[in-house]
Structure formats: C-alpha cells, structure tokens
Scaffold this motif. Structure first.
Motif, PDB file in Angstrom:
ATOM      1  N   TRP A 118       0.923  -1.161   0.217  1.00 58.34           N
ATOM      2  CA  TRP A 118       0.193   0.294   0.277  1.00 58.34           C
ATOM      3  C   TRP A 118       1.024   0.746  -0.234  1.00 58.34           C
ATOM      4  CZ3 TRP A 118      -4.444  -1.173   4.199  1.00 58.34           C
ATOM      5  CH2 TRP A 118      -5.304  -2.368   3.340  1.00 58.34           C
ATOM      6  N   GLU A 126       0.610   3.442   3.095  1.00 56.22           N
ATOM      7  CA  GLU A 126      -0.788   3.367   4.178  1.00 56.22           C
ATOM      8  C   GLU A 126      -1.097   2.588   4.969  1.00 56.22           C
ATOM      9  OE1 GLU A 126      -4.529   4.983   1.892  1.00 56.22           O
ATOM     10  OE2 GLU A 126      -5.472   3.812   3.117  1.00 56.22           O
ATOM     11  N   ARG A 127      -1.327   2.659   5.912  1.00 63.23           N
ATOM     12  CA  ARG A 127      -1.131   1.829   7.054  1.00 63.23           C
ATOM     13  C   ARG A 127       0.086   0.502   7.176  1.00 63.23           C
ATOM     14  NH1 ARG A 127      -4.988   3.978   9.110  1.00 63.23           N
ATOM     15  NH2 ARG A 127      -7.134   4.076   8.504  1.00 63.23           N
ATOM     16  N   VAL A 168      -3.767   0.495  -3.225  1.00 63.61           N
ATOM     17  CA  VAL A 168      -5.453   0.666  -3.876  1.00 63.61           C
ATOM     18  C   VAL A 168      -5.561   1.870  -3.748  1.00 63.61           C
ATOM     19  CG1 VAL A 168      -5.385  -2.257  -3.010  1.00 63.61           C
ATOM     20  CG2 VAL A 168      -6.463  -0.181  -1.486  1.00 63.61           C
ATOM     21  N   ASN A 169      -5.446   2.782  -2.607  1.00 61.23           N
ATOM     22  CA  ASN A 169      -6.265   4.122  -2.934  1.00 61.23           C
ATOM     23  C   ASN A 169      -5.213   4.074  -4.329  1.00 61.23           C
ATOM     24  OD1 ASN A 169      -7.881   3.566  -1.258  1.00 61.23           O
ATOM     25  ND2 ASN A 169      -6.597   4.105   0.649  1.00 61.23           N
ATOM     26  N   LYS A 246      -9.577  -1.183  -6.783  1.00 60.33           N
ATOM     27  CA  LYS A 246     -10.658  -0.569  -5.664  1.00 60.33           C
ATOM     28  C   LYS A 246     -11.788   0.791  -6.052  1.00 60.33           C
ATOM     29  CE  LYS A 246     -11.053   1.853  -1.138  1.00 60.33           C
ATOM     30  NZ  LYS A 246      -9.693   2.237  -0.349  1.00 60.33           N
ATOM     31  N   GLU A 250     -14.839   3.749  -0.495  1.00 60.76           N
ATOM     32  CA  GLU A 250     -14.302   4.505   0.272  1.00 60.76           C
ATOM     33  C   GLU A 250     -13.971   5.748  -0.772  1.00 60.76           C
ATOM     34  OE1 GLU A 250     -11.086   3.022   2.867  1.00 60.76           O
ATOM     35  OE2 GLU A 250     -12.095   2.043   4.201  1.00 60.76           O
ATOM     36  N   ARG A 283     -11.661  -5.420  -6.121  1.00 59.91           N
ATOM     37  CA  ARG A 283     -11.974  -6.158  -4.659  1.00 59.91           C
ATOM     38  C   ARG A 283     -12.942  -5.325  -4.727  1.00 59.91           C
ATOM     39  NH1 ARG A 283      -9.167  -2.263  -1.257  1.00 59.91           N
ATOM     40  NH2 ARG A 283      -8.534  -3.783   0.232  1.00 59.91           N
ATOM     41  N   PHE A 285     -13.755  -5.346  -1.436  1.00 59.04           N
ATOM     42  CA  PHE A 285     -14.107  -5.194  -0.024  1.00 59.04           C
ATOM     43  C   PHE A 285     -14.649  -3.083  -0.348  1.00 59.04           C
ATOM     44  CE2 PHE A 285     -12.206  -1.259   2.551  1.00 59.04           C
ATOM     45  CZ  PHE A 285     -13.166  -1.621   3.940  1.00 59.04           C
ATOM     46  N   LYS A 318     -11.630  -9.440   1.173  1.00 59.58           N
ATOM     47  CA  LYS A 318     -11.191  -9.659   2.284  1.00 59.58           C
ATOM     48  C   LYS A 318     -11.655 -11.181   3.171  1.00 59.58           C
ATOM     49  CE  LYS A 318      -9.963  -4.780   3.232  1.00 59.58           C
ATOM     50  NZ  LYS A 318      -9.555  -3.494   3.847  1.00 59.58           N
ATOM     51  N   ASP A 323     -13.436  -5.636   8.204  1.00 60.61           N
ATOM     52  CA  ASP A 323     -11.670  -4.853   8.219  1.00 60.61           C
ATOM     53  C   ASP A 323     -11.351  -5.588   8.957  1.00 60.61           C
ATOM     54  OD1 ASP A 323     -10.100  -3.661   6.538  1.00 60.61           O
ATOM     55  OD2 ASP A 323     -10.846  -1.622   7.536  1.00 60.61           O
ATOM     56  N   GLU A 351      -2.478  -3.432  11.100  1.00 61.04           N
ATOM     57  CA  GLU A 351      -3.461  -2.243  11.038  1.00 61.04           C
ATOM     58  C   GLU A 351      -4.130  -2.260  12.172  1.00 61.04           C
ATOM     59  OE1 GLU A 351      -5.761  -1.425   7.557  1.00 61.04           O
ATOM     60  OE2 GLU A 351      -7.276   0.013   8.839  1.00 61.04           O
ATOM     61  N   TYR A 352      -4.870  -3.519  12.971  1.00 59.22           N
ATOM     62  CA  TYR A 352      -5.944  -3.616  13.642  1.00 59.22           C
ATOM     63  C   TYR A 352      -4.898  -3.841  15.041  1.00 59.22           C
ATOM     64  CZ  TYR A 352      -9.119  -1.532  10.648  1.00 59.22           C
ATOM     65  OH  TYR A 352     -10.008  -0.976   9.675  1.00 59.22           O
ATOM     66  N   HIS A 486      -6.650   4.336  14.114  1.00 55.84           N
ATOM     67  CA  HIS A 486      -6.694   2.123  14.657  1.00 55.84           C
ATOM     68  C   HIS A 486      -5.376   1.467  15.678  1.00 55.84           C
ATOM     69  CE1 HIS A 486      -8.793   2.237  10.390  1.00 55.84           C
ATOM     70  NE2 HIS A 486      -9.299   2.522  11.668  1.00 55.84           N
TER      71      HIS A 486
HETATM   72  C1  GCU Z   1      -9.699  -0.195   5.661  1.00 55.91           C
HETATM   73  C2  GCU Z   1      -7.767   0.700   5.501  1.00 55.91           C
HETATM   74  C3  GCU Z   1      -7.563   2.125   4.788  1.00 55.91           C
HETATM   75  C4  GCU Z   1      -7.741   1.172   3.293  1.00 55.91           C
HETATM   76  C5  GCU Z   1      -8.877  -0.175   3.564  1.00 55.91           C
HETATM   77  C6  GCU Z   1      -9.086  -0.989   1.929  1.00 55.91           C
HETATM   78  O1  GCU Z   1     -10.356   0.366   5.817  1.00 55.91           O
HETATM   79  O2  GCU Z   1      -7.577   1.044   7.350  1.00 55.91           O
HETATM   80  O3  GCU Z   1      -6.373   2.739   4.579  1.00 55.91           O
HETATM   81  O4  GCU Z   1      -7.646   2.099   2.387  1.00 55.91           O
HETATM   82  O5  GCU Z   1      -9.144  -0.963   4.210  1.00 55.91           O
HETATM   83  O6  GCU Z   1      -8.472  -2.105   2.295  1.00 55.91           O
HETATM   84  O7  GCU Z   1      -9.191  -0.442   0.446  1.00 55.91           O
END
Ligand code: GCU
Length: 642
Positions: A118, A126-127, A168-169, A246, A250, A283, A285, A318, A323, A351-352, A486
């Motif tokens: 990521w 990210e994370r 993915v973002n 993705k 979100e 994805r 998600f 996932k 999540d 992350e978690y 988180h």
């Molecule tokens: C979680 C995570 C995000 C990530 C998202 C994803 O929500 O906090 O940072 O972008 O998963 O998997 O797309």
C-alpha cells in the motif's frame, strides 16, 4: 551477520558452500545462475543436480527433491521450480533436517501468490509501520537500491511470485510513462526470482491522466485508452501481471459513478489485458454510507454479478466482511460466487493488531479463515478448497496479503513481524502447513534451534493472536478502535454527523440491556448470507460460537455463557486474561537472553513492554466504558483499572 534483523530468516552459513564441480546443471539463465550462486555460497552438503523435466510441468512452479547421502537431485518443470527447490534444501540444512534420504514433491496451493504494497508515490505507506516505502521512486530508474534484490530473494525463498507495488487507493500517476519506466526497472530485478509486477490502478485514470471526458467503461474511447495503456505497459514489461482495483469503495471512483456495474468495469480492464495474459484482481471490499449493515454490502453487490465476469477477472475478498479485525466471521461471499474466481486478501501489516509494536503471529488467523467451512457445496467446502480450485474448476487461483514491509533495517518494524511475511508466503505455497510447523521453522531459521528458546518462543507465537483478541476485542467485538489511526481503544467513539459506519458505537451497540451487533433475523439479518447450517448456527444465540457471539448477537449483560459466567463477567475475565498472557510473554522472553544476540533480545523486550502497557490500556478503557452500561462490578480478582 549483523544481528539487526536485516537478514530475515535467510541466515544460511555465509561461507564454504560446495565447489562448482558439485553443482550439476545445464543452461545459463538468470534464474539458474541465482540457484547456483545460492548453492555455492551456502550449501554444505552433498552434490546437487538441478534438472528441468517436461514430466514435472504438471507441478506448475513446484519441484521434486530426491536424495542419497552422495547426491540430491532437484527436478522441476520450470526453472523457478529449481530455485524454489534450492531454497527448500537450504531451509532443511538450516533447520538441521536429515538430508540423505529425501523424497519430496511440492506443488503450490495457489498459482498467484501476491504481496500487496500500500505504498504511495510520495514514499509514504498507508497502514505501514516499518518506515517509508522500499521503492525509491525519485531515484528510479537511474539509482538502484540493493534492497530491491534482497526483497526479491526473500520472497522467492518462500514462494511469493507476485507483487502489487502501489496502494489500492491508487494515484493515476502510477500509469504515467515516466513511472512505468521506473516500474520496469523493478520488474527486471524481480524477474529472475520468479516475481511478476502488478499495479493498483485508479478507475478514473482515462479522465485524469488521459484527459478524456469521463472514465465510463462503456465509452469506446475509454476502452481504447486502457487497451493502449496495456500495450504501452507490456512493451516495457512483457510479463506484467495485471491490475488490482479498488473501485466504488471508500470514495474511490468506479463504474458505478456512470451507472455501470463492477462487472462492466472489471471486464473493460480484463479485455485490455487479455492479449498479454494479464489478470484483473477486482476487490470486493466495497461499502458506502448506508443504513444497512456494512458487513452485508460486498455480498449484496457481487452475488447478482456472478457469471458476468471475464475469465481473467478474480474477485479479491478480505477474509472478513468488515475490515481485517482481530477476529471476524469469515466473509459470506466465499463460496457464494459459483461462476467467478475468488481469492482471499489478508492483511499482514498490523493495522488493527498493534502496528509493529505488538507481537502477534498471524498464521493462526490465516489458517482460521482458510479452514472455515462455508458449506457452499455441502460439508467440507472450506475457503481453502474454494479458492485453490479443489472444489470447483478454477480459471485461476490466487491468494494475497497486504505487506508489512518498509525501509526499516529489519524490514517489518518488529522482529517477530517478519514471521508474518514468512507465514503468508509459506501458506500461499502450501495452505496445509500448520501454524506450529511454520513457527518452528521460522524460529530455527531466524534465531536458533536451541530447545530452550524454540519451545517457549513457539508457545508465545502460537497463542499471541488469541491474546491480542482477548485484550482488544474478545467474544466477537469489533471495530472499537480509535478513529483514523486504529491503534488504541475508543469504544465510546460516536462520529455524529460523520459516518455512522465508522463509529465504534455502531459496531458494539452497547446499551443498558447488553452489547453486540444483532445480525440475526431480528437485526440486520447478515446471518442469512451464510449457507445452511451456518445461517441457523450463527443466528441462534445458543449455537453461535462464543468467540463470535457479539458479532452476531446483542447479548444481555447477565446472559449465561457456556462456562456458567455472566456475559459481563466473561468479558472482564477475557480482557484480563489477554493482559496476563502478555505479562507471561514478558517473563518468558526475559529468560531468553542467553540464547540470542543482545540487540534483538533488547528490541523485542522493549516492544513487549509497550504491548503489555497497551493491553492494560485496552482492558481498562473497554471495561470502564462498557461498565457505564452494564452497571456491574468488575470482579475483585481482576486487577483494578489504573
Ligand atoms: C481499511 C484501511 C484503509 C484501506 C482500506 C482498503 O479501511 O483502513 O486504509 O484503504 O482498508 O482495504 O481499501
């Protein structure tokens, strides 16, 4: 070796490998050269012969190893199989196995074994909790970090053969010509190690990057843009793997922005990649603010599209429907798509699970998902069998996980987080390995095979995921993390005016009567997305597994649990037992000092201090908060909140 963790599990004897005349092999490819170099640098046993054999083609990336005391023959259908075979015997040597009468056949569980990074183009992750990105985009393509090859080698040593380089973002810039030239350099370094490069792509790229009017998948110009982009990529990287997407999740753009479906979007990209054998990992998600239960959304959006996806599309799901929580019920989409390939997405980065501060060995979590029985085709329809092609003829099989790797010297922040990278690779190769076996070999390779270290440390690793669940979110509680980052607890989080589906209070629903998310028929009815008998089993409070009871039920505070305690007391004791387990890990670890190097001993010792402090923080915050609803005392034999 420096004892800073930079060597990962690859701590083979550094000198005195066998001489060149004891390595028998024909050919001169980059992959074979690596295999020979690994042997001549690190192998101290008998003669090794490497052979590619047509008859072994059905082993895919796999190999055979047959040995006598004088000679080991490794044969494979492909050269990469030979390299994997070499890493196999080096592992056996390092774990002190008997090498004289081997008779091994290995065939990978999954064709595509992916690490998802990521990583952003600005070097942040990210994370990510192990420093900044390994990929030095500003230096590339001119300057090459030695870590690129070390990274490829580590992946190859556990059989990982695919890498998604970016978040993915995704930034549309990832597909810019100058970035593709940088990507090519990485692909060239990874190739001899059997690793293909993939990219996450932004659905709006045609508009944002190409200047088109829109990115509507049914717009001919948009389709052409993706075809041209694919042609451009494959010219630079002939074995490019494909795209990870993705979309409509979100806030990311996607086909639904134009009234189209996930299938329309995925198929457009699949058509562009098809001539080159590229694939699309699309994805599942997906969720957006709605009154309905977030856990239901992926199923609701994807099941109606079953059968509408091209053969080179695989739906990446996932492990759980919310999540990557410390424990979730498995995602009910597994098995529900009968005509569409499905793959699991795990999260290695914690992350978690306490970032890179907490020691949490994830093999048991991965196994729990893979071994979950969906009952999609009757008893025994495990997620492993659905995704590896055993149960249904799969057009392709894949498994993925979000990487925990950064530029920290030890790669992953916590020395024990290396084990999670290792475990994912090993399970992607063979999902039947047990957590115990993976922990065993990893400890021996990374630290020592001294039983005084091996056994207690293995105990820590194998119980650590359950410990984390206990001190964070036992009994099916989920998503009560502090907003945004988180890391710590925030069960009181109520983002009024913001997104209710991001508010912890929405997930635990605590009130004067009880706690937990009612997903039964009288609630969101998410249970109906599971195949029988699971819908009944989960839907009935007396048959629902207690480790998921608050995932599926709103349970009264004085509900009697199987051990006779009330729910409230059970919650108190479980939080407390999580704390106690971590304190126990500290005591065990303190006794490990004589067996390993000072630096790693001290690093882990201080991380355990943080973990144990955090465990108390979780217990106190959650119990004191939930107590405002239960109005019941915390049992006296439990340590008072500080
Ligand atoms: C979680 C995570 C995000 C990530 C998202 C994803 O929500 O906090 O940072 O972008 O998963 O998997 O797309």
């Amino acid at each position: 070796f420096a004892e800073d963790g930079s060597q990962l599990w690859l701590r083979f004897p550094a000198k005195n490998g066998i001489s060149a005349d004891k390595i028998i092999s024909k050919g001169n490819s980059p992959t074979l050269n690596i295999a020979r170099k690994e042997l001549s640098s690190h192998w101290q046993g008998q003669t090794v012969e490497l052979r590619t054999e047509n008859k072994d083609k059905n082993l895919k990336d796999g190999y055979r190893i047959v040995s006598t005391p004088e000679k080991i023959v490794i044969s494979a259908g492909k050269e990469i199989g030979l390299l994997y075979g070499v890493y196999h015997i080096l592992r056996l040597q390092q774990t002190k196995a008997n090498l004289s009468h081997l008779n091994i056949i290995e065939k990978p569980s999954y064709d595509v074994r992916v690490l998802d990074h990521w990583d952003n183009l600005d070097g942040s992750i990210e994370r990510g909790y192990a420093g900044r990105s390994l990929w030095k985009w500003e230096d590339l393509p001119g300057k090459i970090s030695p870590r690129y090859e070390e990274y490829a080698r580590a992946n190859a040593s556990v059989g990982i053969n695919s890498v998604v380089l970016n978040n993915v973002n995704a930034s549309p810039n990832m597909l810019r010509e100058d970035y593709l030239k940088k990507v090519r350099v990485l692909a060239d370094i990874f190739r001899p190690y059997g690793i293909k490069v993939y990219l996450s792509v932004n659905f709006s790229s045609p508009k944002v990057l190409g200047g088109l009017q829109n990115s509507d998948p049914l717009n001919k110009d948009v389709q052409k843009w993706w075809k041209n982009k694919a042609a451009e990529i494959y010219k630079l990287i002939p074995d490019f793997g494909g795209f990870l997407v993705k979309a409509n999740s979100e806030g990311q753009p996607g086909p639904q922005d134009y009234g189209r479906t996930h299938a329309d979007g995925a198929n457009m990209m699949a058509d562009a990649l098809k001539p080159y054998n590229g694939i699309v990992m699309w994805r599942a998600f997906v969720y957006s603010p709605s009154k309905d239960d977030r856990a239901k959304q992926a199923y609701l959006e994807f099941v109606p599209l079953d059968g509408k996806f091209r053969d080179n599309v695989i739906i990446q799901i996932k492990n759980g429907p919310v999540d990557f929580q410390p424990r979730e019920a498995f995602n009910p989409l597994f098995g529900a798509l009968r005509k569409t390939s499905e793959m699991v997405e795990f999260q290695i980065t914690q992350e978690y699970l306490g970032f890179s501060n907490h020691l949490v060995f994830l093999a048991p979590l991965f196994k729990e998902t893979l071994e979950s029985d969906t009952y999609s085709d009757g008893q025994g329809s495990t997620i492993a069998k659905i995704t590896d092609g055993t149960l249904r003829p799969a057009k392709m099989t894949a498994i993925s996980a979000v990487a925990n790797i950064g530029e920290d010297t030890n790669w992953t922040g916590h020395h024990f987080a290396q084990a999670n990278w290792y475990a994912f690779g090993r399970l992607a190769w063979n999902h039947q390995l047990s957590s115990e076996q993976i922990a065993d070999e990893w400890i021996k390779m990374t630290f020592t095979d001294d039983q005084n270290f091996l056994n207690p440390v293995k105990e820590i690793m194998l119980s650590s995921r359950e410990a984390a669940v206990d001190y964070m979110m036992p009994l099916g509680l989920h998503h009560i993390f502090a907003g945004g980052h988180h890391y710590g607890p925030e069960p009181w989080g109520d983002y009024k005016g913001g997104r209710p589906d991001w508010s912890p209070v929405y997930y635990h629903q605590a009130d004067a009567q009880g706690v937990g998310f009612n997903r039964t028929k009288t609630g969101s009815n998410a249970v109906s997305q599971y195949f029988p008998p699971l819908n009944e089993r989960y839907g009935n409070i007396s048959t629902c597994p207690e480790n998921l009871i608050l995932w599926f039920h709103h349970v009264p505070w004085d509900y009697t649990m199987k051990d006779g305690k009330t729910l409230w007391d059970e919650l108190c004791y479980t939080y407390d037992s999580g704390v106690k387990k971590v304190r126990g890990y500290q005591k065990i670890w303190d006794r490990m000092e004589p067996y390993i190097d000072e630096q790693r001993f001290a690093d882990v010792q201080s991380k355990l201090k943080i973990q144990s402090r955090d465990a108390v923080w979780w217990k106190d915050a959650c119990l004191l908060y939930f107590q405002t609803f239960s109005k019941k005392p915390i049992p006296y034999d439990i340590e008072r909140p500080v």
